[in-house]
Design a protein around this motif. Structure first.
Motif, short mmCIF file in Angstrom:
data_model
loop_
_atom_site.label_atom_id
_atom_site.label_comp_id
_atom_site.label_asym_id
_atom_site.label_seq_id
_atom_site.Cartn_x
_atom_site.Cartn_y
_atom_site.Cartn_z
N PHE A 135 0.84 -1.20 0.00
CA PHE A 135 0.00 0.00 0.00
C PHE A 135 0.88 1.26 0.00
O PHE A 135 0.69 2.17 -0.80
CB PHE A 135 -0.92 -0.03 1.21
N LYS A 136 1.87 1.24 0.90
CA LYS A 136 2.76 2.41 1.01
C LYS A 136 3.41 2.71 -0.33
O LYS A 136 3.54 3.85 -0.73
CB LYS A 136 3.88 2.09 2.01
N GLN A 137 3.86 1.66 -1.00
CA GLN A 137 4.63 1.86 -2.23
C GLN A 137 3.76 1.91 -3.47
O GLN A 137 4.26 1.88 -4.60
CB GLN A 137 5.70 0.76 -2.33
N GLY A 138 2.44 1.93 -3.26
CA GLY A 138 1.54 2.16 -4.39
C GLY A 138 1.28 0.94 -5.27
O GLY A 138 0.75 1.07 -6.36
N ARG A 139 1.65 -0.25 -4.79
CA ARG A 139 1.38 -1.45 -5.61
C ARG A 139 -0.08 -1.85 -5.54
O ARG A 139 -0.59 -2.55 -6.38
CB ARG A 139 2.28 -2.61 -5.17
N VAL A 140 -0.77 -1.45 -4.46
CA VAL A 140 -2.22 -1.66 -4.40
C VAL A 140 -2.88 -0.29 -4.19
O VAL A 140 -2.31 0.61 -3.59
CB VAL A 140 -2.64 -2.64 -3.27
N GLN A 141 -4.11 -0.22 -4.68
CA GLN A 141 -4.81 1.07 -4.63
C GLN A 141 -5.45 1.28 -3.26
O GLN A 141 -5.52 2.40 -2.76
CB GLN A 141 -5.90 1.06 -5.72
N ALA A 142 -5.92 0.18 -2.67
CA ALA A 142 -6.66 0.34 -1.40
C ALA A 142 -6.19 -0.67 -0.38
O ALA A 142 -5.83 -1.81 -0.71
CB ALA A 142 -8.16 0.18 -1.64
N LEU A 143 -6.21 -0.22 0.87
CA LEU A 143 -5.89 -1.10 1.98
C LEU A 143 -7.17 -1.28 2.79
O LEU A 143 -7.80 -0.30 3.19
CB LEU A 143 -4.81 -0.43 2.85
N LEU A 144 -7.55 -2.53 3.01
CA LEU A 144 -8.75 -2.80 3.79
C LEU A 144 -8.31 -3.11 5.21
O LEU A 144 -7.42 -3.93 5.42
CB LEU A 144 -9.52 -4.00 3.22
N ALA A 145 -8.93 -2.48 6.20
CA ALA A 145 -8.39 -2.60 7.56
C ALA A 145 -9.48 -2.62 8.62
O ALA A 145 -10.57 -2.08 8.43
CB ALA A 145 -7.44 -1.44 7.83
N THR A 146 -9.16 -3.25 9.73
CA THR A 146 -10.02 -3.14 10.92
C THR A 146 -9.43 -2.05 11.83
O THR A 146 -8.31 -1.61 11.62
CB THR A 146 -10.06 -4.47 11.70
N ASP A 147 -10.17 -1.69 12.87
CA ASP A 147 -9.76 -0.53 13.67
C ASP A 147 -8.44 -0.68 14.39
O ASP A 147 -7.59 0.20 14.32
CB ASP A 147 -10.84 -0.21 14.71
N VAL A 148 -8.27 -1.78 15.10
CA VAL A 148 -7.13 -1.84 16.02
C VAL A 148 -5.81 -1.78 15.28
O VAL A 148 -4.94 -0.99 15.61
CB VAL A 148 -7.22 -3.09 16.93
N VAL A 149 -5.69 -2.57 14.19
CA VAL A 149 -4.41 -2.56 13.48
C VAL A 149 -4.18 -1.21 12.80
O VAL A 149 -3.05 -0.78 12.62
CB VAL A 149 -4.31 -3.66 12.40
N ALA A 150 -5.27 -0.53 12.46
CA ALA A 150 -5.15 0.72 11.71
C ALA A 150 -4.43 1.79 12.52
O ALA A 150 -3.89 2.74 11.97
CB ALA A 150 -6.52 1.22 11.31
N ARG A 151 -4.42 1.62 13.84
CA ARG A 151 -3.77 2.66 14.66
C ARG A 151 -2.30 2.78 14.38
O ARG A 151 -1.69 3.78 14.67
CB ARG A 151 -4.00 2.36 16.14
N GLY A 152 -1.73 1.69 13.86
CA GLY A 152 -0.29 1.76 13.59
C GLY A 152 0.05 2.21 12.18
O GLY A 152 1.20 2.28 11.83
N ILE A 153 -0.96 2.48 11.38
CA ILE A 153 -0.67 2.79 9.98
C ILE A 153 -0.20 4.24 9.86
O ILE A 153 -0.91 5.15 10.24
CB ILE A 153 -1.92 2.58 9.09
N ASP A 154 1.00 4.41 9.33
CA ASP A 154 1.52 5.76 9.15
C ASP A 154 1.96 5.87 7.70
O ASP A 154 3.09 5.57 7.36
CB ASP A 154 2.68 5.98 10.12
N VAL A 155 1.03 6.22 6.85
CA VAL A 155 1.33 6.28 5.41
C VAL A 155 1.02 7.70 4.92
O VAL A 155 -0.02 8.26 5.26
CB VAL A 155 0.45 5.26 4.65
N ASP A 156 1.94 8.22 4.14
CA ASP A 156 1.72 9.57 3.61
C ASP A 156 0.75 9.53 2.44
O ASP A 156 0.60 8.51 1.78
CB ASP A 156 3.06 10.14 3.10
N ASP A 157 0.14 10.67 2.18
CA ASP A 157 -0.64 10.86 0.95
C ASP A 157 -1.84 9.94 0.79
O ASP A 157 -2.16 9.54 -0.33
CB ASP A 157 0.25 10.69 -0.30
N VAL A 158 -2.46 9.53 1.88
CA VAL A 158 -3.68 8.73 1.75
C VAL A 158 -4.76 9.67 1.19
O VAL A 158 -5.08 10.69 1.81
CB VAL A 158 -4.11 8.14 3.11
N SER A 159 -5.29 9.34 0.01
CA SER A 159 -6.24 10.28 -0.63
C SER A 159 -7.60 10.24 0.07
O SER A 159 -8.23 11.28 0.25
CB SER A 159 -6.39 9.96 -2.12
#
Ligand code: AMP
Length: 407
Positions: A348-372
């Motif tokens: 996701f970070k490197q743009g190989r996939v367009q979307a990341l599907l996530a649940t709440d708890v793990v999402a707290r650690g996601i630090d990705v720039d430029d999420v549209s």
């Protein structure tokens, strides 16, 4: 699919509620089992609608110090330069001299302020002078611990200090082996570090330097008891730093128990909720939510999207449905192995996939720039979850977009 009528009436509401919530009143520990969490979202729809206010011109911060002024070890300074840091950020400018003087620090700072280097550089320098001691760094999530380790490794190039990463979801035996090498830096999540101490595999006696990173998030996730346990196992004579985006009662209690006469440095940025265009997408009777999501994802501007679902099963199902429709997505949730999560996140970070599907708890650690866009495919259960979800977009001064599906 129908977007709500324009939202100006509600413009302030979301923001005010957020501030109210962030003072800590309606927060609910995240480790509570599902039956103690509300089963349905009770968030008023108006809270999902808001336009960003015009960006306030923030005054440029004039750093008092250059990196060379801190008197860091020569190779360490070279590594900082190699990493491309030309001048200290405000938290670095203020915290590095205090930590180098041996004092405890409380940093009120959120992600993106450069707080990681603010605590790593003085502690690396300290250990280069006296390697007969250790540094324990505790982070709320595996992903954040990994990010800290990446930064640490970049600073340790050509320096004789070792590190170990002790996080859940990864093979504990390998971590035990790493600990046998007596690493100078141990970075971990509270649960796994506690486990290793209980198994007598991590001896804390020499770990006189401790960093608690993102304490407010640790408390949100439900690590209070683990933190208190760890504090009780650490040497009483210690040099400590504590970082938190907010300083509510919970974080303050930990601070009082943990630090001695600390210097407080506050460099909070403006709340990111102000930089997010928020709206609802109404799913009409008979309309298929997945079709609606696909229509959005087929639009060009939806190029880096996080889609939130409530359950791991729901996310798995959605991943398959989107994959069948030839959409390039990956998923991240608590049932995936650490390496699968890491791979999804990297794709996701490197743009190989367009979307990341996530649940709440793990999402707290996601630090990705430029999420549209952030799309709440399932409504969040609490307003706190909502704020955490949408905070994945609208970073670094950019306006993000958050859409919530309502049926
Ligand atoms: P942090 O708040 O520590 O997660 O850092 C946020 C981002 O800022 C990371 O990508 C760091 O690599 C970067 N960063 C930290 N300090 C500096 C600096 N002094 N100059 C430029 N970038 C920095």
């Amino acid at each position: 699919m129908r977007f709500s009528p324009r939202y100006l009436v509600f413009k302030k509401q979301g923001i005010m509620s957020y501030q109210f919530n962030r003072r800590g009143r309606s927060f609910r520990p995240r480790h509570q089992s599902n039956n103690r969490r509300p089963q349905r979202s009770s968030i008023p729809r108006s809270h999902y609608v808001s336009t960003p206010v015009a960006p306030i011109q923030e005054e440029a911060y004039l750093a008092v110090n250059t990196f060379a002024d801190f008197g860091l070890h020569e190779q360490l300074l070279a590594n900082v330069m190699r990493r491309g840091y030309s001048k200290p950020t405000p938290i670095q400018d203020q915290a590095i001299p205090v930590l180098m003087s041996g004092k405890d620090v409380v940093g009120i700072a959120n992600t993106g302020t450069g707080k990681t280097a603010a605590f790593l550089l003085p502690l690396i320098d300290k250990l280069l002078k006296d390697p007969n001691q250790g540094v324990l760094i505790l982070a709320p999530t595996r992903e954040l611990a990994l990010q800290i380790q990446e930064e640490l490794k970049a600073f340790l190039i050509d320096l004789p200090l070792g590190t170990a990463l002790c996080i859940g979801g990864m093979n504990i035996n390998r971590q035990i082996l790493r600990l046998k090498d007596k690493p100078h830096f141990v970075i971990g999540t509270p649960g796994r570090v506690k486990d290793l101490i209980n198994r007598h595999k991590f001896k804390t006696a020499l770990f006189t330097n401790i960093v608690l990173d993102e304490v407010d998030r640790m408390l949100d996730i439900g690590f209070r008891h683990d933190i208190l346990f760890l504090i009780s196992k650490l040497p009483p004579q210690r040099h400590a730093a504590l970082f938190s985006a907010t300083m509510d009662r919970g974080a303050e209690a930990i601070m009082k128990q943990f630090l001695k006469d600390p210097v407080t440095i506050s460099v909070k940025k403006r709340e990111s909720a102000l930089q997010i265009y928020q709206d609802i997408v109404t799913i009409k009777p008979g309309e298929n939510k997945v079709d609606v999501l696909c229509k959005l994802l087929f639009q060009k501007e939806f190029n880096k999207v996080i889609v939130f679902g409530r359950t791991k099963r729901g996310i798995n199902k959605l991943e398959k449905q989107l994959y069948d429709r030839r959409l390039n997505v990956s998923a991240i949730h608590g049932n995936k192995t650490q390496s699968a999560r890491k791979r999804s996140l990297l794709d996701f970070k490197q743009g190989r996939v367009q979307a990341l599907l996530a649940t709440d708890v793990v999402a707290r650690g996601i630090d990705v720039d430029d999420v549209s866009h952030v799309i709440n495919f399932d409504e969040p259960l609490t307003y706190e979850d909502y704020i955490h979800r949408i905070g994945r977009t609208g970073r670094a001064g950019k306006v993000g977009k958050a859409l919530t599906f309502i049926s």
